[in-house]
Design an enzyme around this catalytic site. Structure first.
Site, PDB file in Angstrom:
ATOM      1  N   ALA A  24      18.847 -42.156  50.189  1.00 44.56           N
ATOM      2  CA  ALA A  24      19.597 -41.513  49.522  1.00 44.56           C
ATOM      3  C   ALA A  24      20.242 -40.821  49.522  1.00 44.56           C
ATOM      4  O   ALA A  24      21.685 -40.318  48.746  1.00 44.56           O
ATOM      5  CB  ALA A  24      17.968 -41.612  48.209  1.00 44.56           C
ATOM      6  N   THR A  28      24.386 -39.809  47.740  1.00 47.18           N
ATOM      7  CA  THR A  28      24.254 -38.604  46.867  1.00 47.18           C
ATOM      8  C   THR A  28      25.786 -37.861  47.144  1.00 47.18           C
ATOM      9  O   THR A  28      26.777 -37.533  46.339  1.00 47.18           O
ATOM     10  CB  THR A  28      23.541 -37.502  47.103  1.00 47.18           C
ATOM     11  OG1 THR A  28      23.758 -37.142  48.734  1.00 47.18           O
ATOM     12  CG2 THR A  28      21.680 -37.582  46.835  1.00 47.18           C
ATOM     13  N   GLN A 103      17.698 -47.929  52.789  1.00 44.09           N
ATOM     14  CA  GLN A 103      17.131 -48.219  50.768  1.00 44.09           C
ATOM     15  C   GLN A 103      17.633 -47.893  49.600  1.00 44.09           C
ATOM     16  O   GLN A 103      17.144 -47.696  48.491  1.00 44.09           O
ATOM     17  CB  GLN A 103      16.346 -46.644  51.269  1.00 44.09           C
ATOM     18  CG  GLN A 103      15.441 -46.989  52.238  1.00 44.09           C
ATOM     19  CD  GLN A 103      14.383 -45.303  52.236  1.00 44.09           C
ATOM     20  OE1 GLN A 103      15.132 -44.558  52.661  1.00 44.09           O
ATOM     21  NE2 GLN A 103      13.112 -45.938  52.122  1.00 44.09           N
ATOM     22  N   HIS A 123      15.146 -52.988  48.937  1.00 43.09           N
ATOM     23  CA  HIS A 123      14.857 -52.314  47.917  1.00 43.09           C
ATOM     24  C   HIS A 123      15.433 -53.016  46.989  1.00 43.09           C
ATOM     25  O   HIS A 123      15.514 -52.984  46.289  1.00 43.09           O
ATOM     26  CB  HIS A 123      15.057 -50.984  47.017  1.00 43.09           C
ATOM     27  CG  HIS A 123      13.650 -49.812  48.000  1.00 43.09           C
ATOM     28  ND1 HIS A 123      14.086 -48.438  47.936  1.00 43.09           N
ATOM     29  CD2 HIS A 123      12.926 -50.252  48.989  1.00 43.09           C
ATOM     30  CE1 HIS A 123      13.076 -47.488  48.852  1.00 43.09           C
ATOM     31  NE2 HIS A 123      11.852 -48.721  49.239  1.00 43.09           N
ATOM     32  N   CYS A 131      16.349 -64.216  37.355  1.00 36.64           N
ATOM     33  CA  CYS A 131      15.728 -64.998  36.652  1.00 36.64           C
ATOM     34  C   CYS A 131      14.207 -64.597  37.406  1.00 36.64           C
ATOM     35  O   CYS A 131      14.008 -65.050  38.361  1.00 36.64           O
ATOM     36  CB  CYS A 131      16.662 -65.874  35.720  1.00 36.64           C
ATOM     37  SG  CYS A 131      14.627 -66.446  35.180  1.00 36.64           S
ATOM     38  N   CYS A 134      12.992 -68.975  37.421  1.00 34.10           N
ATOM     39  CA  CYS A 134      14.003 -69.553  37.734  1.00 34.10           C
ATOM     40  C   CYS A 134      14.528 -68.673  38.803  1.00 34.10           C
ATOM     41  O   CYS A 134      15.754 -69.620  39.800  1.00 34.10           O
ATOM     42  CB  CYS A 134      14.603 -70.361  37.211  1.00 34.10           C
ATOM     43  SG  CYS A 134      16.186 -69.727  36.601  1.00 34.10           S
ATOM     44  N   CYS A 159      16.141 -71.152  31.719  1.00 28.85           N
ATOM     45  CA  CYS A 159      15.053 -71.095  31.077  1.00 28.85           C
ATOM     46  C   CYS A 159      14.182 -70.279  30.468  1.00 28.85           C
ATOM     47  O   CYS A 159      13.558 -70.310  30.175  1.00 28.85           O
ATOM     48  CB  CYS A 159      14.701 -71.253  32.374  1.00 28.85           C
ATOM     49  SG  CYS A 159      14.528 -69.952  32.843  1.00 28.85           S
ATOM     50  N   SER A 197      17.596 -39.989  55.064  1.00 28.34           N
ATOM     51  CA  SER A 197      16.228 -40.219  54.587  1.00 28.34           C
ATOM     52  C   SER A 197      15.435 -38.941  54.954  1.00 28.34           C
ATOM     53  O   SER A 197      15.424 -39.040  56.101  1.00 28.34           O
ATOM     54  CB  SER A 197      16.286 -41.590  55.114  1.00 28.34           C
ATOM     55  OG  SER A 197      14.685 -42.131  54.733  1.00 28.34           O
ATOM     56  N   SER A 198      14.167 -38.857  54.021  1.00 31.08           N
ATOM     57  CA  SER A 198      13.131 -37.499  54.511  1.00 31.08           C
ATOM     58  C   SER A 198      12.229 -38.779  54.749  1.00 31.08           C
ATOM     59  O   SER A 198      11.191 -37.763  55.441  1.00 31.08           O
ATOM     60  CB  SER A 198      12.952 -36.964  53.426  1.00 31.08           C
ATOM     61  OG  SER A 198      12.754 -37.752  52.232  1.00 31.08           O
TER      62      SER A 198
HETATM   63 ZN   LIG Z   1      15.745 -68.686  34.399  1.00 29.59          ZN
END
Ligand SMILES: [Zn+2]
Length: 261
Positions: A24, A28, A103, A123, A131, A134, A159, A197-198
């Site tokens: 992160a 920032t 991340q 992430h 979705c 599907c 769907c 990153s920490s």
């Molecule tokens: Zn779907």
């Protein structure tokens, strides 16, 4: 600090497989808050509401989730890559980047010019919606438009399955391919650079350890202390943008000298 910058540049020039790992702290500087930090979005909402299991089982949770996700997305959709992102895109152009493990979910690496083959989004990404039934993938903006028009928890138009931003929520398993690939690249690189990153969230905390154990040099550029400082070869405690811009300048200098010889 100049000394450390010089050493990092030397390592970048001399290494064969460079893996960069970012958190992160990289974004920032682009105005995207670290959502987990005090005063962040997590403080305003109850994280309990955002467990994947609740999203799947409760309409009320889904509506709250989308409310929070919309707020987060607002803060990142128009953000621009900063110096550090540009340096990472430049490293790829120079052929100095094996892969970029991120991340972050803000898509800024692509806006800076890194190619999808080089970026492993651990992430997931907030730039798409999927979705859950599907797997159909939607552009995030298209779904946000539906939310703005009054839909509270949108459904798949193919769907009628549940739509969710393509990010990894609490209680949702990590993306299998990306995680495996990230571990493998960490184990086989000769230089591992952590930026912003920490290293406290797993599996993030593990990857530098894997790299170090397999003989890679470990460089950490972060404003604060990290969980891996004790095994790092070089530590720079600074903002990512300034530090990485200085590193790139030295790298370019060294490469042009090599060409002259
Ligand atoms: Zn779907």
């Amino acid at each position: 600090m100049n000394d450390q910058i010089e050493k990092i540049a030397e390592l970048i020039v001399s290494s064969k497989r460079i893996v960069v790992f970012v958190g992160a702290g990289l974004s920032t500087e682009s105005g995207i808050p670290d959502f987990r930090s005090p005063g962040g979005v997590w403080d305003k909402y109850d994280p309990e509401d955002f467990y994947f299991q609740n999203f799947v089982s409760s309409e009320a949770s889904r509506e709250k989730y989308w409310q929070m996700a919309t707020e987060m997305y607002e803060s990142m959709k128009d953000a621009k890559p900063n110096q550090a992102h540009h340096v990472l895109a430049e490293l790829e152009k120079l052929g100095r980047l094996d892969c970029l493990i991120t991340q972050n979910i803000d898509g800024l690496h692509f806006k800076a010019g890194n190619s999808p083959e080089k970026v492993l989004e651990l992430h997931g990404t907030a730039m798409h919606v999927t979705c859950l039934s599907c797997n159909k993938r939607y552009e995030r903006d298209a779904i946000q438009l539906r939310i703005a028009r009054g839909e509270k928890a949108p459904l798949c138009d193919e769907c009628a399955g549940l739509l969710k931003p393509a990010t990894i929520s609490f209680g949702q398993s990590m993306p299998e391919w990306e995680t495996r690939e990230a571990y493998e690249r960490s184990a086989t690189c000769d230089l591992f650079i952590v930026i912003g990153s920490s290293l406290v969230v797993q599996p993030a905390a593990n990857m530098p350890v894997v790299a170090h154990r397999n003989g890679a040099k470990l460089v950490i550029v972060n404003r604060d202390e990290t969980a891996c400082d004790d095994i790092a070869d070089i530590i720079v405690k600074a903002q990512a943008g300034t530090a990485m811009a200085a590193v790139l300048e030295k790298v370019l200098g060294a490469l042009s000298k090599m060409r002259e010889v």
